[in-house]
Design an enzyme around this catalytic site. Structure first.
Site: not given
Length: 448
Positions: A16, A167, A227
């Protein structure tokens, strides 16, 4: 690199890449069936490299079991100059300290922020690599780092598959009237100008984890998820599918972030850069603002860092509380010191605006409000403020549970008063684990 199915017992590396960081997790596939996704992979180790763009980089390495190898916490590494050298350092450390040979890694899962028209994971080839490269302008803080790590993986692990996980994929279910911008569609379709949405791997993990916590099937679960990190977004999930999300064509839209402006009047950038020093439509004082300059201003020179001078939201909350305490004690506080509360209140206001809109879009059928991301997980004060302002919708916070989140184990922590409806929870999202699970459950990547 190989594009063939891998041996069942090969290792999965999940990578990531952030704008100045690299998070890596190594998993083994434990043989569980795809019907039991929560148990299909086991974590072996994690590593995090931060401050890549501001050397010396900080390197940490932690084994899931400390039976062998050692744990390094906040170890400065001067040789790390970019994402590629950070990954190389990890591979060297992996062999030396954990006795794991790189040849055991058969799949490398890469989080890619912008996937454009790719809606499913793809094995990196020359074609897919260059397609993602062309999308870098739409996600300038992230896609570039991911691409450099892909290059390093192809070079250092030529027999492993590098697989891109996007994503944007989670939001492919958004209805057309939500994803479409009201502009000429012949131009929009030709150039791919629409709302894509981001943080999709996080939302996929959160949906899976929270629905399990609630004892519901994901297809029957509706959530409003926040988020909240240096990059922040929200998502309305209806019956297990993304209905709407705050980020749009690029991650700069929606909520403000550490250095991102969030949603603004599109014409602001022209008045912000003109030579008049004020709002003006006089062409003689206009400046030709290139896309790259606009992106630089809105992506890297805005957000709460522009308001306060720090990218650390925890510092903003701490300073705000100190100033308020001094004010309450009768001390005269300079106007400049109000910047901390302004930054906090702007973030709160934008969250509440989307929360209310999503509640209406979901018809009031919301199983839970979910806080996630670094700020969502750690900011007691922001969670308290959001839920306090959402009590008119029927949500209620348990103050003690909210204050004790850090001391609780598990992926999901309940912080609400209500236990049968309108739950309020914190979810410790894990994008690397989500990629590894999706990889492990995909038959096409494994020998049968």
């Amino acid at each position: 690199m190989s594009a063939d199915p891998a041996p069942k017992h090969g290792l999965i590396l999940a990578v990531n890449a952030g704008s100045s960081s690299l998070k890596i997790s190594l998993f083994k596939r434990d043989g569980a069936s795809s019907e039991s996704p929560h148990d299909i992979v086991d974590l072996l180790l994690t590593s995090t490299i931060t401050n890549i763009s501001q050397p010396p980089a900080s390197f940490s390495f932690q084994l899931a079991s400390h039976a062998e190898g050692r744990e390094a916490k906040k170890e400065p590494v001067k040789s790390i100059k970019d994402h590629a050298s950070a990954f190389q350092h990890f591979l060297d450390y992996l062999k030396r300290e954990a006795s794991i040979d790189r040849s055991e890694i058969v799949h490398i899962c890469h989080r890619v922020v912008h996937g454009g028209d790719y809606f499913e994971p793809v094995i990196i080839t020359d074609e897919s690599y260059h397609y993602i490269e062309r999308l870098s302008d739409l996600a300038p803080l992230h896609n570039g780092g991911a691409l450099s790590v892909m290059k390093a993986c192809i070079q250092e692990l030529p027999n492993a598959n590098s697989i891109a996980y996007f994503d944007t994929s989670f939001h492919r279910t958004m209805p057309q009237h939500i994803s479409m911008y009201p502009i000429r569609q012949d131009i929009a379709k030709k150039r791919g100008l629409k709302k894509y949405g981001f943080h999709g791997l996080s939302y996929a993990y959160i949906l899976r984890a929270v629905s399990s916590f609630l004892g519901k099937d994901p297809s029957q679960t509706s959530l409003i998820v926040m988020h909240l990190g240096s990059g922040a977004s929200m998502c309305a999930i209806k019956h297990g599918k993304s209905l709407d999300t705050t980020m749009g064509l690029t991650p700069v839209s929606g909520l403000p972030g550490a250095t991102r402006s969030g949603a603004i009047d599109p014409s602001l950038i022209f008045h912000y850069t003109n030579r008049a020093g004020r709002i003006s439509h006089d062409r003689s004082v206009a400046v030709n603002v290139h896309v790259t300059e606009a992106e630089e201003i809105l992506n890297k020179r805005s957000g709460w860092a522009a308001l306060t001078g720090t990218t650390d939201f925890g510092t903003i909350v701490s300073e705000m509380k100190k100033v308020e305490a001094r004010r309450e004690s009768g001390e005269v506080v300079a106007e400049e010191e109000g910047k901390w509360k302004i930054a906090f209140d702007i973030m709160l206001d934008r969250i509440l605006g989307y929360l209310g809109a999503y509640y209406v879009k979901l018809g009031g059928e919301v199983d839970a409000l979910v806080f996630a991301g670094g700020i969502g997980e750690r900011s007691i004060e922001l969670r308290e403020a959001v839920v306090e302002n959402a009590k008119c919708l029927g949500f209620a916070l348990d103050p003690q549970a909210n204050a004790e989140v850090d001391g609780k184990d598990g992926a999901v922590v309940d912080i609400g008063k209500l236990k049968d409806m309108r739950r309020v929870v914190v979810c410790r999202t894990d994008e690397q684990l989500e990629m590894a699970k999706e990889c492990a459950m995909s038959p096409k990547f494994w020998q049968q």
